[in-house]
Design a protein around this motif. Sequence first.
Motif, PDB file in Angstrom:
ATOM      1  N   LYS A   1       0.958  -1.028   0.238  1.00  0.00           N
ATOM      2  CA  LYS A   1       0.077   0.130  -0.064  1.00  0.00           C
ATOM      3  C   LYS A   1       0.937   1.374   0.177  1.00  0.00           C
ATOM      4  O   LYS A   1       1.997   1.304   0.458  1.00  0.00           O
ATOM      5  N   THR A   2       0.349   2.198  -0.577  1.00  0.00           N
ATOM      6  CA  THR A   2       1.153   3.656  -0.752  1.00  0.00           C
ATOM      7  C   THR A   2       0.125   4.711  -0.729  1.00  0.00           C
ATOM      8  O   THR A   2      -1.044   4.258  -0.677  1.00  0.00           O
ATOM      9  N   ASN A   3       0.426   5.792  -1.143  1.00  0.00           N
ATOM     10  CA  ASN A   3      -0.602   6.943  -1.205  1.00  0.00           C
ATOM     11  C   ASN A   3      -0.370   7.629  -2.466  1.00  0.00           C
ATOM     12  O   ASN A   3       0.603   7.547  -3.049  1.00  0.00           O
ATOM     13  N   TRP A   4      -1.469   8.562  -3.015  1.00  0.00           N
ATOM     14  CA  TRP A   4      -1.098   9.604  -4.089  1.00  0.00           C
ATOM     15  C   TRP A   4      -0.432  10.685  -3.917  1.00  0.00           C
ATOM     16  O   TRP A   4      -0.334  10.940  -2.603  1.00  0.00           O
ATOM     17  N   ILE A   5       0.406  11.318  -4.558  1.00  0.00           N
ATOM     18  CA  ILE A   5       0.908  12.266  -4.632  1.00  0.00           C
ATOM     19  C   ILE A   5      -0.020  13.311  -5.437  1.00  0.00           C
ATOM     20  O   ILE A   5      -0.180  13.141  -6.594  1.00  0.00           O
ATOM     21  N   GLY A   6      -0.682  14.312  -4.741  1.00  0.00           N
ATOM     22  CA  GLY A   6      -1.431  15.223  -5.374  1.00  0.00           C
ATOM     23  C   GLY A   6      -2.870  14.358  -5.454  1.00  0.00           C
ATOM     24  O   GLY A   6      -3.334  13.381  -4.846  1.00  0.00           O
ATOM     25  N   PRO A   7      -3.647  15.089  -6.416  1.00  0.00           N
ATOM     26  CA  PRO A   7      -4.900  14.577  -6.494  1.00  0.00           C
ATOM     27  C   PRO A   7      -4.995  12.908  -7.217  1.00  0.00           C
ATOM     28  O   PRO A   7      -4.057  12.540  -7.904  1.00  0.00           O
ATOM     29  N   SER A   8      -6.071  12.148  -6.666  1.00  0.00           N
ATOM     30  CA  SER A   8      -6.133  10.799  -7.347  1.00  0.00           C
ATOM     31  C   SER A   8      -6.815  10.894  -8.584  1.00  0.00           C
ATOM     32  O   SER A   8      -7.585  12.033  -9.148  1.00  0.00           O
ATOM     33  N   PRO A   9      -7.015   9.853  -9.350  1.00  0.00           N
ATOM     34  CA  PRO A   9      -7.779   9.953 -10.626  1.00  0.00           C
ATOM     35  C   PRO A   9      -9.094  10.198 -10.521  1.00  0.00           C
ATOM     36  O   PRO A   9      -9.593  10.960 -11.240  1.00  0.00           O
TER      37      PRO A   9
ATOM     38  N   ARG B 124      -6.497   2.317  -7.463  1.00  0.00           N
ATOM     39  CA  ARG B 124      -6.162   2.622  -5.964  1.00  0.00           C
ATOM     40  C   ARG B 124      -4.810   2.478  -5.920  1.00  0.00           C
ATOM     41  O   ARG B 124      -3.911   1.813  -6.506  1.00  0.00           O
ATOM     42  N   PRO B 125      -4.097   3.136  -4.882  1.00  0.00           N
ATOM     43  CA  PRO B 125      -2.639   3.015  -4.769  1.00  0.00           C
ATOM     44  C   PRO B 125      -2.422   2.032  -3.677  1.00  0.00           C
ATOM     45  O   PRO B 125      -1.348   2.094  -2.913  1.00  0.00           O
ATOM     46  N   PHE B 126      -2.814   0.626  -4.272  1.00  0.00           N
ATOM     47  CA  PHE B 126      -2.510  -0.403  -3.406  1.00  0.00           C
ATOM     48  C   PHE B 126      -2.750  -1.906  -4.086  1.00  0.00           C
ATOM     49  O   PHE B 126      -3.285  -1.776  -5.005  1.00  0.00           O
ATOM     50  N   ILE B 127      -2.078  -2.910  -3.718  1.00  0.00           N
ATOM     51  CA  ILE B 127      -2.307  -4.035  -4.460  1.00  0.00           C
ATOM     52  C   ILE B 127      -2.907  -5.079  -3.189  1.00  0.00           C
ATOM     53  O   ILE B 127      -2.204  -5.028  -2.017  1.00  0.00           O
TER      54      ILE B 127
END
Length: 94
Positions: free
Chosen positions: A60-68, A86-89
């Motif tokens: 898991k991680t996070n978005w830098i800036g806005p998500s899609p 999503r910013p994770f597997i």
Amino acid sequence: MNVNSASYHWVGDQYAHLSLPTHIHDKHPNLKFTCPYSGPLFGHLSIDKRKNKITLEGKKTNWIGPSPMELGYPINSSEEKGKYVRPFISDRSI
């Protein structure tokens, strides 16, 4: 199984934006077409032949800036909202 890119999701021309400092975008102009992750995404796949089991350990991680989704990037159906990009597997085991 669908595994995301290790570093970003490509959103293309219509959703171009600056999510990192300008000097980075100046060096790497294609970044404006992406939603980058703050850390790398990967999965660790284990196969246990004795137990007849396959396991995927996600990350898991996070978005830098806005998500899609925050940019208005299209999602295929209302069922997929929040699941598609999503910013994770996810962990999986079969």
